[in-house]
Structures are given as structure tokens and as C-alpha cells.
Design an enzyme around this catalytic site. Structure first.
Site, PDB file in Angstrom:
ATOM      1  N   GLU A  44       0.866  -1.169   0.000  1.00 25.65           N
ATOM      2  CA  GLU A  44       0.000   0.000   0.000  1.00 25.65           C
ATOM      3  C   GLU A  44       0.907   1.225   0.000  1.00 25.65           C
ATOM      4  O   GLU A  44       1.812   1.316   0.837  1.00 25.65           O
ATOM      5  CB  GLU A  44      -0.885   0.005   1.252  1.00 25.65           C
ATOM      6  CG  GLU A  44      -1.890   1.122   1.192  1.00 25.65           C
ATOM      7  CD  GLU A  44      -2.803   1.201   2.418  1.00 25.65           C
ATOM      8  OE1 GLU A  44      -2.789   0.286   3.250  1.00 25.65           O
ATOM      9  OE2 GLU A  44      -3.512   2.221   2.514  1.00 25.65           O
ATOM     10  N   ARG A 271       5.203 -12.786   9.527  1.00 24.08           N
ATOM     11  CA  ARG A 271       5.909 -11.559   9.160  1.00 24.08           C
ATOM     12  C   ARG A 271       7.224 -11.466   9.922  1.00 24.08           C
ATOM     13  O   ARG A 271       7.420 -12.126  10.941  1.00 24.08           O
ATOM     14  CB  ARG A 271       5.045 -10.339   9.419  1.00 24.08           C
ATOM     15  CG  ARG A 271       4.678 -10.104  10.870  1.00 24.08           C
ATOM     16  CD  ARG A 271       3.986  -8.752  11.046  1.00 24.08           C
ATOM     17  NE  ARG A 271       2.926  -8.522  10.083  1.00 24.08           N
ATOM     18  CZ  ARG A 271       2.843  -7.408   9.342  1.00 24.08           C
ATOM     19  NH1 ARG A 271       3.752  -6.455   9.454  1.00 24.08           N
ATOM     20  NH2 ARG A 271       1.859  -7.245   8.503  1.00 24.08           N
ATOM     21  N   LYS A 281       4.415   0.746   9.756  1.00 20.29           N
ATOM     22  CA  LYS A 281       4.554   1.966   8.964  1.00 20.29           C
ATOM     23  C   LYS A 281       3.996   3.165   9.714  1.00 20.29           C
ATOM     24  O   LYS A 281       4.506   4.269   9.589  1.00 20.29           O
ATOM     25  CB  LYS A 281       3.818   1.802   7.626  1.00 20.29           C
ATOM     26  CG  LYS A 281       4.631   1.011   6.614  1.00 20.29           C
ATOM     27  CD  LYS A 281       4.039   1.138   5.224  1.00 20.29           C
ATOM     28  CE  LYS A 281       3.023   0.066   4.994  1.00 20.29           C
ATOM     29  NZ  LYS A 281       2.531   0.025   3.598  1.00 20.29           N
TER      30      LYS A 281
END
Ligand code: ATP
Ligand code: MG
Length: 570
Positions: A44, A271, A281
Site C-alpha cells: 500500500e 511476518r 509503517k
């Protein structure tokens, strides 16, 4: 060969093996898809990529490369409020720098908005979706809890005609933000909350960085992602573990629609979490916005841009990702593992040079004034082909301040009054006098050389415990050097035991700036894409802001892991 900043092609020599690659191999063997393997990396564009993304990039592009497949770069740009073209650009630069190539296959989910809208119309027509007027608060209330079934919306049984009309008017901008949603009609009693009539579209009257004001309804992630995969012909849709519970919805949406079969298969892996840093982020953005770092590419940041600026090579990031492997279990990876990969790559390739970061002047009283000798120095002991160079030596030199102690402890094998030390590639010297200023601070040393102790000389073989580096004063070039260290002082700044905000654990020593460093003259021609080992001090590279008259070096990493020693002491 020197490591460079220019993209070097992946993959690494031997392909790893893991449960995802096993699934892929099996599907290729049975010919499940009857066509080329296709993966995608779907960031994204709401921030810069970080080392966690690198794991996903290496996995998706790596599997495609190993199997003669294709990996798409797809911008998952369905949430216009947080996205920006700056991020679209940086993401491309970073993936390329890591050594991966998407060819012509760069896509944007926003390019599919029209198709996605038409699929939604089909869902309405087949009675699988409806327009709901519940407010955001009511939606939460109706959703229930994991052990409490949800309640059906009073708008759930609207007619197809009414739904089609309302959805068209949603698109036309006739309703306010948050006043209506398009929802899938699945099962409000499902034990999986994501299956309780999830929202597919919401109204957001904001401009999009690519579609401008064309749309005021935007698809939700779960709806857009599976369909984007399907539209592109993705065979294996690899994502992180938190999407495991979304998989039934991923499959359900595709099953309701006349899309090509077999559907893409979603596969989840753990992850990357890395100690002594943060990976969200949102938190990285906070550090940038609150100016706690100089930007997304601050060399302290775990971002690809930060690591690049710090001097980390793409090879070492790929090696690191290769080493940590792929599993289904969430855990914490020790940042020392990344640092090890970084040191390993730099050790092989970095050119050795001498630089004095905290200079102390040394006058060699029995060395003739005006005389200059060229000392032969080895460029890289790990690589014979790197050859040698000449380093000028003269009567006044600089040594590292902490290579001298006036009152040394027992095992101090460097310079002290009356004691000897060897100068790298040059003479053995002895400290005969210590000069101080009025405050008692040492300002210079007077030493004598043993004139026969140079390589090849009669006393060259004398046993001297310590060897230190130096730079000739007359020939030294000046530079600013920035020493970097771990961004946080604790392993898990995200969830520290005393519950303080992650920013409370920022490491104040993560950046130390030294203005008055003295470098050997060969570094006047230092190149941005090269890596240097300042002997005994660590690995360094030119910063992107460095200029010919104003050299600026970043320390990528020290030679040894000082944190391991610290941890052992405790
Ligand atoms: P968010 O969705 O909260 O903005 P994100 O970190 O998931 O953040 P994306 O841009 O959606 O960011 O991530 C792109 C891809 O990278 C996704 O497939 C995601 O699963 C993967 N990814 C993100 N963070 C990690 C990580 N720490 N380790 C491995 N893969 C990751
Ligand atoms: Mg995400």
C-alpha cells in the site's frame, strides 16, 4: 568486485526450501493452474518499504524467479486518505535496488475500480450483497463478538432493484460519508467475524492520488485484494499470517463471481519482526513526522531507503532474508542476524583504508622535517586482486585519541608514556613526552620512531603487542563522520514491559556526529557506490549529501557486535 548501489540481480546461489515453495512445487507438478506461476508484491503506497517488506519481496520475486514465473508489483491503493505518489516512487526504487524486476507488470488496484464496481453489481444481482444504512457505530454493535453472534441488519433484505439503485447513487455521490455501506450477505452467526456480512464498499468523498475525484466510494481491502489477484491471474497469493482469518472471505468472494478457475490460492507466512526496531509503517511515519529522525531514509531507520543510505548492500539484505527462512510461527528475529549479514558482505568487498575519527596529534621528533615516505598498504586482505596502494607518512601524524592513555590499566596494549606501539604499515614508535594545555588536557604527544622497524627493516620483527592506525597530518583530508547504532535501546520497543510509548526507548546514542575526522588522502576520490573499511573502526560509505569539498561518511556498522558483549556482562 566492489559492492555497489546499482541493482544487482537476485537470486542467491541456492534456492531455499520452505512450506510455501513445497506447495508451489506441488501445484506446478500437478499442473493445477495450467499456466505460468504468478505471484505479486502488493504494497500500500502509504509509507516507505522496510526490511519486513524485503522478506515479502524476496519471497514473492524469489519464487517467481526460481520457477520461471512472474511477480507483479501491485500498488494496493484503495485507501486514498493515507496514500501518496512519493511512496509510489520510493517503493519502485527500493524494489529495484533490492535486485528485482517486475518487467512491464506494474499495476494499481485503482486501475480496477470500474471492474470491481461491476463485480459488486453482479453480487447485488445475485442477492449476495446489499446496501446497509447502519451507522459506523451501529455496524460495530451489530457485528457481535467472537463468542456472541452478530445481529442481522434491518436493511439486509432490500430488493435487488433497491440495492442496485442505492449503490448507483452511492457512486454518484448522493450520500454522505459513513451513511451507507455495501455489504456482502454471508452469515451474521458465523464464528468468523470477517464472514459476518463484511463491508465491501464505503463512501469516502476524498480525492485519490491517481483517480482524482472520479470516485467517492472505495472498495475495502478484502474485497479489492482477491479480485485484483484474480484479474491479474495470480496463482499464489502470499501474505502475512494476520490474513489467515480473512482467507474464507477471500475464497467466498471469488466463488460468488464468474471469475477464472482455479482461483488464486492465498498462503500465509509469519511476518518479520526484528529486535531493537519497529516495523509498523504508522510508527515509522510518527518518527518522521515528529522529526525524531531526519526522514524515511534516515540511516537509523529499518526502511530500505535508510539501510541503503547507511551503506547496507542489497546482497546482504537478500542473504538475510534467505537465512531467516519462511515459517508459520510469529517470532522475533535478532537484529544481530541482519548485522551479521551486513558485516559478512562488507568484509568481503570493502576497501581497507585508514582514518582517524578523534584525532590526537603526534610529533615524531627523530623523523626528518619535510621528509615523506610512501608506505605500501593492502587494499583488501580478503581479495588479493584488490592490490595495494601508497599511504604517505611524515613527521606529524594523527592517531586515535583513545589509542593513548596516560595512566593505562594493565592490559592496555596501545600507546602510553614510555611504551611502544606499532604504526600500521610503518614504524614502531615510543611515547617520550606528553604535552597538555592549561586545563590539563593532552594536546599532543612526542614520540620517537625505531628507524629500522619498517617492513623489511632489521627490527621489523620485534614483538610489539599493539598496532594502531594513523594518518599523516600534512596529507590528511577532513571529513564529517556519522556513527550509527541501533535505533532503540530495548529489544521490543513496541511492547516494553513498563508499558511506555515506543518513542521512550529511542537510543540517544544511535547517531553520533564527528566533525573533525582525518582521512588518508586516497579517500578524496571516494565513490558513493563503494564501501570502505576504516581499519579498526568499522565499515563506512559516503553519504548521499557528501560533496567534494565537504566529505560526509556514514558508518554502516562497527567491526564487531558491541551489543553482544554488553548483553553478556548483564
Ligand atoms: P499496513 O497494511 O498496516 O499499512 P503493511 O506493513 O501490511 O502495513 P503493506 O504495504 O500492506 O504494509 O505490505 C505489503 C506486503 O508486505 C504485504 O503482502 C504484507 O503482508 C508484506 N509485509 C508487510 N510487513 C511485513 C513484515 N514485517 N514481514 C513480512 N512481510 C511483510
Ligand atoms: Mg497491509
Amino acid at each position: 568486485m566492489q559492492p555497489t548501489d546499482s541493482p544487482s540481480r537476485a537470486p542467491e546461489s541456492e534456492a531455499p526450501s520452505d512450506f510455501i515453495r513445497d506447495i508451489v512445487a506441488q501445484d506446478l507438478k500437478t499442473g493445477k493452474y495450467g499456466r505460468q506461476l504468478m505471484t505479486r508484491f502488493p504494497p500500500e503506497p502509504n509509507g516507505y518499504l522496510h526490511i519486513g517488506h524485503a522478506k515479502s519481496i524476496c519471497l514473492n520475486f524469489g519464487i517467481a524467479l526460481e520457477n520461471n514465473g512472474i511477480c507483479n508489483l501491485r500498488f494496493d491503493d484503495t485507501n486514498p486518505t493515507r496514500e501518496d505518489v512519493e511512496y509510489v516512487d520510493s517503493i519502485q526504487e527500493d524494489v529495484r535496488w533490492l535486485g528485482f524486476d517486475w518487467g512491464k507488470n506494474m499495476f494499481f488496484a485503482s486501475d480496477y475500480f470500474e471492474k470491481l464496481y461491476n463485480y459488486a453489481v453482479q453480487l447485488i444481482k445475485s442477492g449476495k450483497a446489499y446496501v446497509c444504512d447502519l451507522t459506523p457505530d451501529e455496524l460495530i454493535e451489530y457485528r457481535g463478538a467472537p463468542t456472541v453472534p452478530g445481529k442481522e441488519s434491518p436493511w439486509r433484505n432490500r430488493s435487488v432493484e433497491e440495492n442496485l439503485d442505492l449503490f448507483a447513487r452511492m457512486r454518484a455521490g448522493q450520500f454522505a460519508d459513513g451513511s451507507k455501506t455495501l455489504r456482502a450477505k454471508i452469515d451474521m452467526a458465523s464464528p468468523n467475524i470477517h464472514m459476518r456480512d463484511p463491508a465491501l464498499y464505503r463512501i469516502r468523498k476524498v480525492d485519490h492520488h491517481r483517480t482524482g475525484n472520479k470516485w467517492c466510494i472505495y472498495p475495502m481491502y478484502d474485497y479489492a485484494h482477491c479480485l485484483s489477484d484474480s484479474i491479474e491471474g495470480i496463482t499464489h497469493s502470499i501474505c502475512t499470517l494476520e490474513f489467515e482469518v480473512h482467507r474464507p472471505l477471500y475464497d467466498w468472494i471469488l466463488e460468488q463471481l464468474p471469475v477464472p478457475r482455479p482461483q488464486p490460492q492465498q498462503i500465509e507466512f509469519a511476518r518479520l519482526n526484528l529486535s531493537y526496531t519497529v516495523m509498523s509503517k504508522r510508527k515509522l511515519l510518527q518518527l518522521v513526522e515528529e522529526k525524531l529522525v531526519s526522514g524515511w531514509d534516515d540511516p537509523r531507520m529499518p526502511t530500505i531507503a535508510g539501510l541503503r543510505r547507511r551503506g547496507v548492500t542489497p546482497e546482504s539484505i537478500r542473504h538475510f532474508c534467505h537465512r531467516i527462512g519462511v515459517t508459520k510461527y510469529n517470532g522475533m528475529t535478532d537484529i544481530a542476524l541482519l548485522e551479521h549479514s551486513v558485516r559478512e558482505a562488507l568484509n568481503k568487498h570493502a576497501m581497507r583504508v585508514m582514518a582517524v575519527l578523534r584525532p590526537l596529534k603526534v610529533v615524531l621528533t627523530n623523523y626528518p622535517e619535510g621528509k615523506v615516505e610512501e608506505m605500501e598498504a593492502i587494499n583488501n586482505p580478503e581479495d588479493q586482486s584488490a592490490g595495494t596502494r601508497k599511504v604517505p607518512f611524515s613527521r606529524i601524524i594523527y592517531i586515535e585519541r583513545d589509542d593513548f592513555m596516560e595512566n593505562p590499566p594493565k592490559k592496555f596494549f596501545r600507546l602510553s608514556p614510555g611504551n611502544e606501539v606499532r604504526l600500521r604499515y610503518a614504524y614502531i614508535i615510543k611515547c617520550v613526552d606528553v604535552v597538555k594545555d592549561t586545563k590539563g588536557e593532552v594536546t599532543e604527544l612526542h614520540c620517537t620512531i625505531d628507524p629500522d622497524s619498517k617492513a623489511g627493516g632489521a627490527t621489523a620483527g620485534r614483538k610489539i603487542k599493539g598496532t594502531i592506525h594513523w594518518v599523516s597530518s600534512a596529507h590528511a583530508i577532513q571529513a564529517e563522520v556519522r556513527l550509527y547504532d541501533r535505533l532503540f535501546t530495548v529489544e521490543e520497543p513496541d511492547s516494553a514491559k513498563d508499558g511506555r510509548d515506543f518513542k521512550a526507548y529511542l537510543n540517544p546514542a544511535a547517531l553520533e556526529t564527528l566533525q573533525n575526522c582525518k582521512l588518508e588522502p586516497s579517500l578524496a576520490n571516494a565513490q558513493r557506490e563503494r564501501r570502505y573499511q576504516f581499519e579498526r573502526l568499522g565499515y563506512f560509505c559516503l553519504d548521499q549529501a557528501s560533496q567534494p569539498g565537504r566529505l560526509l561518511f556514514n558508518r554502516t556498522i562497527s567491526l564487531r557486535d558491541s551489543w553482544a558483549k554488553e548483553a553478556q556482562k548483564q
